[in-house]
Write an enzyme that holds these catalytic residues in place. Structure first.
Site, mmCIF file in Angstrom:
data_model
loop_
_atom_site.group_PDB
_atom_site.id
_atom_site.type_symbol
_atom_site.label_atom_id
_atom_site.label_comp_id
_atom_site.label_asym_id
_atom_site.label_seq_id
_atom_site.Cartn_x
_atom_site.Cartn_y
_atom_site.Cartn_z
ATOM 1 N N ASP A 291 29.513 2.693 -12.736
ATOM 2 C CA ASP A 291 28.340 3.516 -12.437
ATOM 3 C C ASP A 291 27.111 2.685 -12.771
ATOM 4 O O ASP A 291 27.198 1.667 -13.469
ATOM 5 C CB ASP A 291 28.416 4.786 -13.299
ATOM 6 C CG ASP A 291 27.297 5.793 -13.041
ATOM 7 O OD1 ASP A 291 26.650 5.720 -11.979
ATOM 8 O OD2 ASP A 291 27.068 6.654 -13.911
ATOM 9 N N HIS A 292 25.967 3.101 -12.275
ATOM 10 C CA HIS A 292 24.692 2.520 -12.672
ATOM 11 C C HIS A 292 24.158 3.271 -13.898
ATOM 12 O O HIS A 292 23.797 4.446 -13.776
ATOM 13 C CB HIS A 292 23.657 2.660 -11.558
ATOM 14 C CG HIS A 292 23.911 1.819 -10.354
ATOM 15 N ND1 HIS A 292 23.725 2.277 -9.065
ATOM 16 C CD2 HIS A 292 24.340 0.547 -10.232
ATOM 17 C CE1 HIS A 292 24.006 1.314 -8.218
ATOM 18 N NE2 HIS A 292 24.400 0.265 -8.895
ATOM 19 N N CYS A 440 24.009 8.525 -12.041
ATOM 20 C CA CYS A 440 24.781 9.478 -11.224
ATOM 21 C C CYS A 440 25.346 8.840 -9.961
ATOM 22 O O CYS A 440 25.344 9.453 -8.891
ATOM 23 C CB CYS A 440 23.953 10.707 -10.874
ATOM 24 S SG CYS A 440 23.062 11.406 -12.273
ATOM 25 N N HIS A 441 25.861 7.623 -10.091
ATOM 26 C CA HIS A 441 26.422 6.897 -8.956
ATOM 27 C C HIS A 441 27.838 6.410 -9.245
ATOM 28 O O HIS A 441 28.159 5.246 -8.984
ATOM 29 C CB HIS A 441 25.549 5.683 -8.607
ATOM 30 C CG HIS A 441 24.115 5.996 -8.354
ATOM 31 N ND1 HIS A 441 23.087 5.103 -8.602
ATOM 32 C CD2 HIS A 441 23.516 7.126 -7.871
ATOM 33 C CE1 HIS A 441 21.939 5.652 -8.285
ATOM 34 N NE2 HIS A 441 22.168 6.888 -7.846
ATOM 35 N N PRO A 442 28.736 7.224 -9.769
ATOM 36 C CA PRO A 442 30.074 6.717 -10.081
ATOM 37 C C PRO A 442 30.835 6.337 -8.816
ATOM 38 O O PRO A 442 30.764 7.030 -7.798
ATOM 39 C CB PRO A 442 30.739 7.893 -10.800
ATOM 40 C CG PRO A 442 30.028 9.108 -10.283
ATOM 41 C CD PRO A 442 28.603 8.661 -10.079
#
Length: 502
Positions: A291-292, A440-442
């Site tokens: 994730d980021h 919120c980029h998994p």
């Protein structure tokens, strides 16, 4: 137990599921069932762009959190959407492809035909870009473009970035440029445009499309190695949907991997620990979770910051943490509200967010039991790779120069968190590790490739099984340098072509 038969069963009504349901039913002879665990009716706030920070904690979100992270000593909320539109209905509406160089690692596990250039026609197919920039789509379902009236504080930050020597990009969303510029948003006439709005809603009246909401997928059903359907629950009753053609998982990085595991597909160790019989050994399921993370510099301002009217983060930059990086690996995003921080509440101010866009840290996902309603165990292992910390430190240096620029001098800027006392690398690194959040980029739990750790092959087919594919962010082998929603649209658009050819 009731049963229905369709040609294709799509599990998950988020971004990818909406694309598949809409595109596949353009053929009136293809019967599609779309299953979604959440609701068809979402809170009114979903449509209002500035309200997105409140949505993860509403009924439109799953409420997931990670296990305690070694970097911070605390769990981290990991928002994802629940309901038609999925995370496209609760995200911050940034629509950007990421720099083309960040797709080079997609072939590391043997995936074929997934370069940026391969994806370009599918990026274009998804969008109607109002910018008219070269290489952008002109007749896709999504209408995307920069905010018409960015917040004045964010425009000042953009001026500060240019003043301090950074390039003013023309189309930072298009995948070819570095620098700073207003980013494209999924906002149309002042309202959010989700995947459900753009793709699904126009298709709902088609007689060959069935949509069932409130439907939690329990497990996949197999005859030998062939996936023939899905068992799911609605209001306490169990149903079975069978597929004459294929079952496609579009439940996202968390949902697709957990459904595979609950169906006995995964690593023997994970399945046995959860009390699930091993049906098909596939050790990569749930691995490669990444994730980021985003660290924030929160500023107080003496001059009143205008009331937000867009998505809060209308302008961003892509830059390299070191001159020898093969592409931009840091994002700086200007946010027109002071986010909660480690020091003190700020009533009037703004935030500069810094995120390592090509993180090295990798974690895992696993189910804790066979219960389809139990939350999975999520461990992204943020900032366990020192390279990710160094990338953030580079971004902090850049962000502070921008905050000290003449362009922002008239705003009366004061950095509150981490604050002017944090000047050495050790204290800044400690702050970044302790006070970060998920961007919120998994991605990555159903890794695409052709080696033994790959979960799906280059055509998105689950390895070793028949008539089962995954087509969402979980297949991404290495996260691109963007807020990932635009990439998921492209993956789903390409999955449609793969399914049509099968």
């Amino acid at each position: 137990m009731s049963s229905q038969q369709h040609d294709i069963v799509v599990v998950g009504g988020g971004t990818a599921g909406c694309v598949l349901a809409a595109r596949l039913t353009e053929d009136p002879g293809t019967r599609v069932l779309l299953l979604e665990a959440g609701s068809a009716t979402l809170p009114e706030a979903v449509a209002y762009p500035p309200a997105w920070p409140s949505l993860a904690a509403s009924e439109a979100g799953w409420g997931d959190t990670t296990v305690v992270q070694h970097a911070s000593g605390a769990p981290v909320p990991l928002p994802r959407g629940k309901g038609l539109g999925g995370s496209s209905a609760i995200n911050a509406m940034v629509f950007a492809r990421g720099h083309h160089t960040s797709y080079a690692d997609w072939s590391a596990h043997g995936a074929k035909g997934w370069t940026y250039d391969d994806l370009l026609p599918y990026f274009q197919r998804s969008e109607t870009a109002t910018s008219g920039a070269p290489g952008r789509g002109t007749d896709g379902p999504l209408t995307v473009g920069p905010a018409q009236r960015p917040n004045d504080i964010l425009l000042a930050c953009l001026d500060g970035a240019i003043e301090t020597g950074h390039r003013r990009a023309v189309d930072i969303s298009g995948g070819l440029e570095e620098g700073f510029a207003p980013v494209d948003l999924n906002v149309v006439a002042g309202r959010r445009q989700s995947a459900a709005d753009a793709y699904l809603a126009p298709a709902l009246d088609r007689p060959n499309l069935s949509v069932v909401t409130g439907a939690t997928a329990h497990r996949l059903i197999f005859e030998g190695t062939r996936c023939v359907g899905v068992e799911y629950g609605v209001d306490g009753r169990t149903h079975t949907a069978t597929a004459a053609g294929e079952v496609v998982l579009t439940a996202g990085t968390i949902g697709s991997a957990t459904l595979l595991q609950r169906s006995g597909v995964g690593s023997e160790e994970d399945l046995r620990q959860a009390g699930v019989d091993v049906f098909h050994r596939l050790p990569g399921v749930g691995r490669n979770l990444h994730d980021h993370p985003r660290a924030n510099l929160v500023h107080r301002a003496l001059r009143p910051v205008p009331t937000p009217r867009n998505n809060h983060g209308e302008i961003l930059g892509l830059l390299r943490s070191t001159p020898d990086a093969d592409g931009p690996d840091v994002q700086i995003i200007f946010i027109d509200i002071p986010l909660p921080n480690a020091v003190a509440p700020v009533e009037n101010g703004f935030t500069i967010g810094i995120s390592p866009m090509r993180p090295v840290s990798r974690g895992s996902l696993r189910i804790g039991s066979a219960d389809p309603y139990a939350a999975p165990v999520l461990d992204p292992r943020y900032f366990t790779a020192e390279e990710d910390v160094r990338a953030v430190l580079s971004g902090i240096t850049t962000a502070r120069r921008i905050a000290r620029s003449d362009a922002l001098a008239g705003w009366g800027i004061e950095e509150v968190s981490p604050g002017p006392g944090a000047v050495d690398e050790e204290s800044l690194a400690r702050h970044a590790r302790r006070y970060f959040g998920s961007y919120c980029h998994p991605v990555g739990t159903c890794l695409m490739g052709e080696d033994e750790m790959s979960v799906v092959d280059s055509e998105l087919r689950v390895r070793g099984l028949d008539n089962l594919r995954v087509a969402d962010a979980s297949v991404i082998p290495a996260i691109p340098s963007n807020n990932t929603n635009a990439t998921v649209y492209a993956i789903a658009e390409r999955a449609v072509d793969l399914l049509r050819r099968s």
